[in-house]
Design an enzyme around this catalytic site. Structure first.
Site, PDB file in Angstrom:
ATOM      1  N   ARG A  30       8.603  29.880 -57.667  1.00 52.71           N
ATOM      2  CA  ARG A  30       8.426  30.786 -58.817  1.00 52.71           C
ATOM      3  C   ARG A  30       6.990  31.293 -58.917  1.00 52.71           C
ATOM      4  NH1 ARG A  30      12.167  31.123 -62.835  1.00 52.71           N
ATOM      5  NH2 ARG A  30      14.221  30.627 -62.094  1.00 52.71           N
ATOM      6  N   ARG A  34       6.568  35.195 -64.976  1.00 51.82           N
ATOM      7  CA  ARG A  34       6.005  35.514 -66.290  1.00 51.82           C
ATOM      8  C   ARG A  34       4.636  34.923 -66.584  1.00 51.82           C
ATOM      9  NH1 ARG A  34      10.996  33.629 -69.477  1.00 51.82           N
ATOM     10  NH2 ARG A  34      10.824  32.279 -67.674  1.00 51.82           N
ATOM     11  N   ARG A  43       7.322  44.319 -65.934  1.00 55.25           N
ATOM     12  CA  ARG A  43       8.649  44.043 -66.476  1.00 55.25           C
ATOM     13  C   ARG A  43       8.888  44.730 -67.816  1.00 55.25           C
ATOM     14  NH1 ARG A  43      12.070  42.600 -67.985  1.00 55.25           N
ATOM     15  NH2 ARG A  43      12.633  40.440 -68.337  1.00 55.25           N
ATOM     16  N   ASP A  79      16.958  37.011 -57.619  1.00 55.11           N
ATOM     17  CA  ASP A  79      17.476  35.855 -58.342  1.00 55.11           C
ATOM     18  C   ASP A  79      18.692  35.306 -57.619  1.00 55.11           C
ATOM     19  OD1 ASP A  79      16.852  34.474 -61.068  1.00 55.11           O
ATOM     20  OD2 ASP A  79      19.025  34.419 -60.841  1.00 55.11           O
ATOM     21  N   TYR A 156      26.665  27.758 -62.750  1.00 56.68           N
ATOM     22  CA  TYR A 156      26.510  28.897 -63.666  1.00 56.68           C
ATOM     23  C   TYR A 156      27.818  29.668 -63.838  1.00 56.68           C
ATOM     24  CZ  TYR A 156      21.451  28.333 -63.797  1.00 56.68           C
ATOM     25  OH  TYR A 156      20.187  27.843 -64.004  1.00 56.68           O
TER      26      TYR A 156
HETATM   27  O1  CP3 Z   1       8.678  33.880 -57.272  1.00 53.90           O
HETATM   28  C1  CP3 Z   1       9.813  33.493 -56.988  1.00 53.90           C
HETATM   29  O2  CP3 Z   1      10.137  32.305 -56.959  1.00 53.90           O
HETATM   30  C2  CP3 Z   1      10.846  34.508 -56.545  1.00 53.90           C
HETATM   31  C3  CP3 Z   1      11.868  34.882 -57.436  1.00 53.90           C
HETATM   32  C4  CP3 Z   1      12.869  33.924 -58.051  1.00 53.90           C
HETATM   33  C5  CP3 Z   1      13.357  34.128 -59.367  1.00 53.90           C
HETATM   34  N1  CP3 Z   1      14.378  33.257 -59.580  1.00 53.90           N
HETATM   35  C6  CP3 Z   1      12.850  35.145 -60.299  1.00 53.90           C
HETATM   36  C7  CP3 Z   1      13.109  34.997 -61.738  1.00 53.90           C
HETATM   37  C8  CP3 Z   1      13.563  32.840 -57.512  1.00 53.90           C
HETATM   38  C9  CP3 Z   1      13.405  32.168 -56.158  1.00 53.90           C
HETATM   39  C10 CP3 Z   1      14.533  32.437 -58.487  1.00 53.90           C
HETATM   40  C11 CP3 Z   1      15.512  31.369 -58.249  1.00 53.90           C
HETATM   41  C12 CP3 Z   1      16.338  30.881 -59.362  1.00 53.90           C
HETATM   42  N2  CP3 Z   1      16.898  31.594 -60.385  1.00 53.90           N
HETATM   43  C13 CP3 Z   1      16.762  29.536 -59.494  1.00 53.90           C
HETATM   44  C14 CP3 Z   1      16.435  28.424 -58.518  1.00 53.90           C
HETATM   45  C15 CP3 Z   1      15.057  27.920 -58.694  1.00 53.90           C
HETATM   46  C16 CP3 Z   1      14.838  27.055 -59.913  1.00 53.90           C
HETATM   47  O3  CP3 Z   1      13.990  27.441 -60.718  1.00 53.90           O
HETATM   48  O4  CP3 Z   1      15.489  26.019 -60.032  1.00 53.90           O
HETATM   49  C17 CP3 Z   1      17.547  29.454 -60.658  1.00 53.90           C
HETATM   50  C18 CP3 Z   1      18.193  28.207 -61.204  1.00 53.90           C
HETATM   51  C19 CP3 Z   1      17.628  30.762 -61.204  1.00 53.90           C
HETATM   52  C20 CP3 Z   1      18.391  31.210 -62.421  1.00 53.90           C
HETATM   53  C21 CP3 Z   1      17.467  31.766 -63.435  1.00 53.90           C
HETATM   54  N3  CP3 Z   1      16.842  33.000 -63.349  1.00 53.90           N
HETATM   55  C22 CP3 Z   1      17.084  31.185 -64.650  1.00 53.90           C
HETATM   56  C23 CP3 Z   1      17.531  29.819 -65.136  1.00 53.90           C
HETATM   57  C24 CP3 Z   1      16.220  32.075 -65.302  1.00 53.90           C
HETATM   58  C25 CP3 Z   1      15.656  31.957 -66.688  1.00 53.90           C
HETATM   59  C26 CP3 Z   1      14.632  30.941 -66.826  1.00 53.90           C
HETATM   60  C27 CP3 Z   1      13.324  31.386 -66.268  1.00 53.90           C
HETATM   61  O5  CP3 Z   1      12.748  30.650 -65.455  1.00 53.90           O
HETATM   62  O6  CP3 Z   1      12.875  32.469 -66.647  1.00 53.90           O
HETATM   63  C28 CP3 Z   1      16.037  33.179 -64.442  1.00 53.90           C
HETATM   64  C29 CP3 Z   1      15.184  34.365 -64.702  1.00 53.90           C
HETATM   65  C30 CP3 Z   1      14.121  34.673 -63.702  1.00 53.90           C
HETATM   66  N4  CP3 Z   1      14.273  34.605 -62.349  1.00 53.90           N
HETATM   67  C31 CP3 Z   1      12.812  35.135 -64.005  1.00 53.90           C
HETATM   68  C32 CP3 Z   1      12.167  35.336 -62.775  1.00 53.90           C
HETATM   69  C33 CP3 Z   1      10.771  35.858 -62.550  1.00 53.90           C
HETATM   70  C34 CP3 Z   1      12.261  35.428 -65.392  1.00 53.90           C
HETATM   71  C35 CP3 Z   1      12.979  36.586 -65.960  1.00 53.90           C
HETATM   72  C36 CP3 Z   1      12.132  37.490 -66.803  1.00 53.90           C
HETATM   73  O7  CP3 Z   1      11.252  38.190 -66.257  1.00 53.90           O
HETATM   74  O8  CP3 Z   1      12.391  37.542 -68.001  1.00 53.90           O
END
Ligand code: CP3
Length: 354
Positions: A30, A34, A43, A79, A156
């Site tokens: 990640r 944010r 964003r 994602d 999910y």
């Molecule tokens: O920088 C990176 O890692 C690349 C991008 C990336 C995102 N999601 C962007 C994202 C990656 C590799 C993921 C994987 C992901 N997504 C996982 C596996 C990794 C982990 O954290 O366990 C999971 C479970 C998800 C599902 C997901 N997407 C959740 C639970 C959430 C909300 C919680 C959170 O962390 O914000 C997201 C949203 C998300 N995915 C954001 C980002 C940058 C934030 C969204 C926003 O900008 O509002």
């Protein structure tokens, strides 16, 4: 001929293959997101999934952390939930809450609603984004593609949202074991094609995120999550035997040895796992991890000491330094810099001290 600019930093690829490197490569799960004000600024003008579908934005967001920190890899901004979307399930990203699926799978009959997606057509925007990003990277570091593991995606798709326990999803394994296996098998097949095509579009390594592996007991993990993880890696390696494949099964302490016996090249550890114990269970495999992301809230001197201890625990070889899970939205980017720089500094010193 390779259509992309030559790679100038192959530390991660070499470490993943078990080769010796002058220091441990480092990246952060990640790392785009944010906690970076420049991400929040971009964003502000588009929804999360719109951003994912806009290759120029994806490239810019993917590169943002590399502009700030001395990272040895980029991970494509996307994602894991784009795959359930491609199979026909609606997925929304709710501000401050996370993912929500308004019409999740409730009963085995719902599997009929799921498409076997035309991967190049439905996920073409991801492949295009990978190609654009790989060019924009200009060989500075390898580009990592990724997907969610079948079990984590099923969690999910059945639960309909994030959850602490995913009780509904876990109950499927007991109530509907055959339908669960069918769903996991169909996911593995789609995900394998998805990862293979990510490489063809420009990814130089791939990671499979089994973020909810730790919710399963050893028996359920072995019966349901492991066979499709194994299948996914085998299918991927058949197409791209030389492309490093990382698995991160968060919380699956009991599964490290079994994961080491699969086709994955690298086993990711979360911060609750002990690197020395994991070494004993995983033999010659390269390990990735595993600083507690919460350590980034410590003062810089304390954080640096924690990084040093982590590097010592993994030892100087076959290690890709990372956090044990993702960056938090409230992390200070300055602490991420302390983490990355401390890996560089201590990892080189440890090598030289050998
Ligand atoms: O920088 C990176 O890692 C690349 C991008 C990336 C995102 N999601 C962007 C994202 C990656 C590799 C993921 C994987 C992901 N997504 C996982 C596996 C990794 C982990 O954290 O366990 C999971 C479970 C998800 C599902 C997901 N997407 C959740 C639970 C959430 C909300 C919680 C959170 O962390 O914000 C997201 C949203 C998300 N995915 C954001 C980002 C940058 C934030 C969204 C926003 O900008 O509002």
């Amino acid at each position: 001929m390779d259509p992309f600019p030559p790679l100038q930093n192959d530390l991660l690829l070499r470490a993943a293959r078990g080769e010796d490197t002058p220091r441990a490569p480092v990246w952060m799960m990640r790392q785009a997101g944010r906690y970076l004000p420049e991400y929040r600024a971009l964003r502000a003008s588009s929804s999360f999934f719109e951003a994912c579908r806009t290759p120029a934005l994806v490239a810019e967001i993917t590169l943002q952390p590399l502009e700030r920190f001395d990272l040895d890899a980029a991970i494509i901004f996307s994602d894991i939930l784009v795959v359930p979307q491609a199979m026909g399930l609606e997925v929304r990203m709710e501000k401050g809450i996370g993912p929500s699926l308004p019409d999740p799978l409730r009963h085995p009959d719902d599997l009929r609603r799921l498409a076997a997606p035309d991967v190049p057509a439905e996920l073409g925007y991801v492949f295009e984004a990978l190609t654009v990003t790989r060019h924009a990277l200009a060989g500075r570091a390898p580009l990592i593609g990724f997907c969610g593991a079948p079990w984590t995606l099923m969690a999910y798709m059945v639960e309909g949202a994030g959850s602490k326990q995913f009780a509904r999803a876990r109950s499927w394994l007991h109530r509907y074991p055959d339908a669960s296996r069918e769903l996991l098998g169909r996911l593995a097949e789609t995900l394998a094609e998805y990862l293979v095509r990510q490489v063809e579009a420009g990814a130089q390594a791939v990671q499979v995120f089994d973020s909810w592996a730790g919710l399963l007991g050893p028996r359920e993990f072995e019966a349901f999550a492991l066979p499709c993880l194994r299948d996914l890696a085998e299918r991927f390696k058949q197409a791209h035997p030389d492309v490093p494949c990382i698995v991160f099964a968060r919380g699956a302490h009991h599964a490290l040895q079994a994961l080491a016996d699969t086709a994955y090249d690298v086993i990711g550890l979360d911060w609750t796992m002990d690197p020395a114990a994991a070494r004993r269970q995983t033999g010659p495999k390269t390990l990735q991890g595993n600083l507690d992301p919460a350590a980034l809230f410590a003062d810089p001197a304390t954080l640096r000491a924690a990084v040093r201890r982590m590097l010592e625990a993994f030892g100087p070889r076959r290690h890709i330094a990372n956090l044990g899970h993702g960056m938090h939205p409230d992390h200070d980017p300055a602490r991420a810099a302390v983490f990355v720089d401390a890996v560089h500094e201590f990892s080189e010193t440890l090598r030289k001290a050998e």
